[in-house]
Motif scaffolding. Sequence first.
Motif, PDB file in Angstrom:
ATOM      1  N   LEU A 126       0.831  -1.205   0.000  1.00  0.00           N
ATOM      2  CA  LEU A 126       0.000   0.000   0.000  1.00  0.00           C
ATOM      3  C   LEU A 126       0.867   1.257   0.000  1.00  0.00           C
ATOM      4  N   ASP A 127       1.995   1.203   0.709  1.00  0.00           N
ATOM      5  CA  ASP A 127       2.903   2.344   0.725  1.00  0.00           C
ATOM      6  C   ASP A 127       3.479   2.598  -0.664  1.00  0.00           C
ATOM      7  N   ARG A 174     -10.638   2.539  -0.773  1.00  0.00           N
ATOM      8  CA  ARG A 174     -10.904   2.596   0.680  1.00  0.00           C
ATOM      9  C   ARG A 174      -9.652   2.228   1.477  1.00  0.00           C
ATOM     10  N   ARG A 175      -8.953   1.187   1.064  1.00  0.00           N
ATOM     11  CA  ARG A 175      -7.750   0.770   1.787  1.00  0.00           C
ATOM     12  C   ARG A 175      -6.647   1.828   1.678  1.00  0.00           C
ATOM     13  N   LEU A 176      -6.522   2.445   0.493  1.00  0.00           N
ATOM     14  CA  LEU A 176      -5.499   3.471   0.325  1.00  0.00           C
ATOM     15  C   LEU A 176      -5.772   4.687   1.198  1.00  0.00           C
ATOM     16  N   LEU A 177      -7.048   5.118   1.265  1.00  0.00           N
ATOM     17  CA  LEU A 177      -7.386   6.282   2.088  1.00  0.00           C
ATOM     18  C   LEU A 177      -7.159   5.999   3.567  1.00  0.00           C
ATOM     19  N   GLU A 178      -7.535   4.800   4.014  1.00  0.00           N
ATOM     20  CA  GLU A 178      -7.318   4.453   5.417  1.00  0.00           C
ATOM     21  C   GLU A 178      -5.823   4.387   5.732  1.00  0.00           C
ATOM     22  N   TYR A 179      -5.042   3.814   4.815  1.00  0.00           N
ATOM     23  CA  TYR A 179      -3.599   3.722   5.053  1.00  0.00           C
ATOM     24  C   TYR A 179      -2.964   5.113   5.100  1.00  0.00           C
ATOM     25  N   GLU A 180      -3.412   6.005   4.211  1.00  0.00           N
ATOM     26  CA  GLU A 180      -2.850   7.354   4.195  1.00  0.00           C
ATOM     27  C   GLU A 180      -3.178   8.101   5.485  1.00  0.00           C
ATOM     28  N   GLN A 181      -4.401   7.895   6.004  1.00  0.00           N
ATOM     29  CA  GLN A 181      -4.762   8.532   7.267  1.00  0.00           C
ATOM     30  C   GLN A 181      -3.885   8.024   8.410  1.00  0.00           C
ATOM     31  N   MET A 182      -3.658   6.700   8.455  1.00  0.00           N
ATOM     32  CA  MET A 182      -2.812   6.144   9.510  1.00  0.00           C
ATOM     33  C   MET A 182      -1.367   6.632   9.366  1.00  0.00           C
TER      34      MET A 182
END
Length: 299
Positions: free
Chosen positions: A73-74, A153-161
């Motif tokens: 994801l990174d 959805r996974r990318l947005l959540e990962y970016e927030q974290m």
Amino acid sequence: MSTADQDKLPPPVAVAGAADNLAGPAGAGGPADMVDGMAFARLYGEPLFKLPQDLYIPPDALEIFLEAFEGPLDLLLYLIRKQNFNVLDIPMSQVTRQYLSYIEQIRKTNLELAAEYLLMAAMLIEIKSRMLLPVKKADSDEDAEDPRAELVRRLLEYEQMKLAAQRLDTVPQLGRDFLRSQVYIEQSLAPRFPEVETIDLQAAWADVLKRAKLNQHHKISREELSVREHMSQILRRLQHARFMEFSELFEDAIRSGKGVPVVVVNFIAMLELSRESLVEITQAEPFAPIYVRLAYSPS
């Protein structure tokens, strides 16, 4: 160069730093006559003035990694943000091609590639394939779900974290950004006795009253008790003792069997003496026995 030739190579050389004008042939006096600081390197403690002609440096020794990713994801988020793509409208064909190209470069040098990178590659290929297929409308006439929705959805959540972790990293941390200060204060040698609380005095009085009830006689008599007289008795007893335990002031009244009235008058007399600052009620530490002494009067 063959394997047999590599086995004949000299041991590795520890380079100490040099320039082209410093490395040259030794003079007539030999290397030992030259200054030690002019050597190009040192080999087993001996100065070395020129590199061996057959020195082999493997290509991997000069490999440089400019980017480091913590997961698929990174890497995917890096490819999207670097090219200013809209994360809600990802060009899957271009991103997938770049992602697979990066995976291929890693695979050439690192055979132990993490399975999560390959799983993300398979997911990108599947999304790309689903986007190439014609869209089928559902029976309820609703628009079909975008194949990229779960990935977005996974990318947005990962970016927030990731952003939250960066903000937390800016918070000063003990041991990294500052150290805990320690101040040593010399304690006073004079002991400080805690003050007697009302609840402690009540508990001590309740114990004395309980003992007085156990030793009373059933004798009906009328006796006039004087608080002033008991005050004088307490002062006389305290003159011969530096400290006296609270319960000892009532021992005579309890042993004589005069009952609770005498004990009560004796307690009132002690309170009156404390109010007039003639006696002090103290204790050595919390929950310790309570003592009574004459009030200190400076000479």
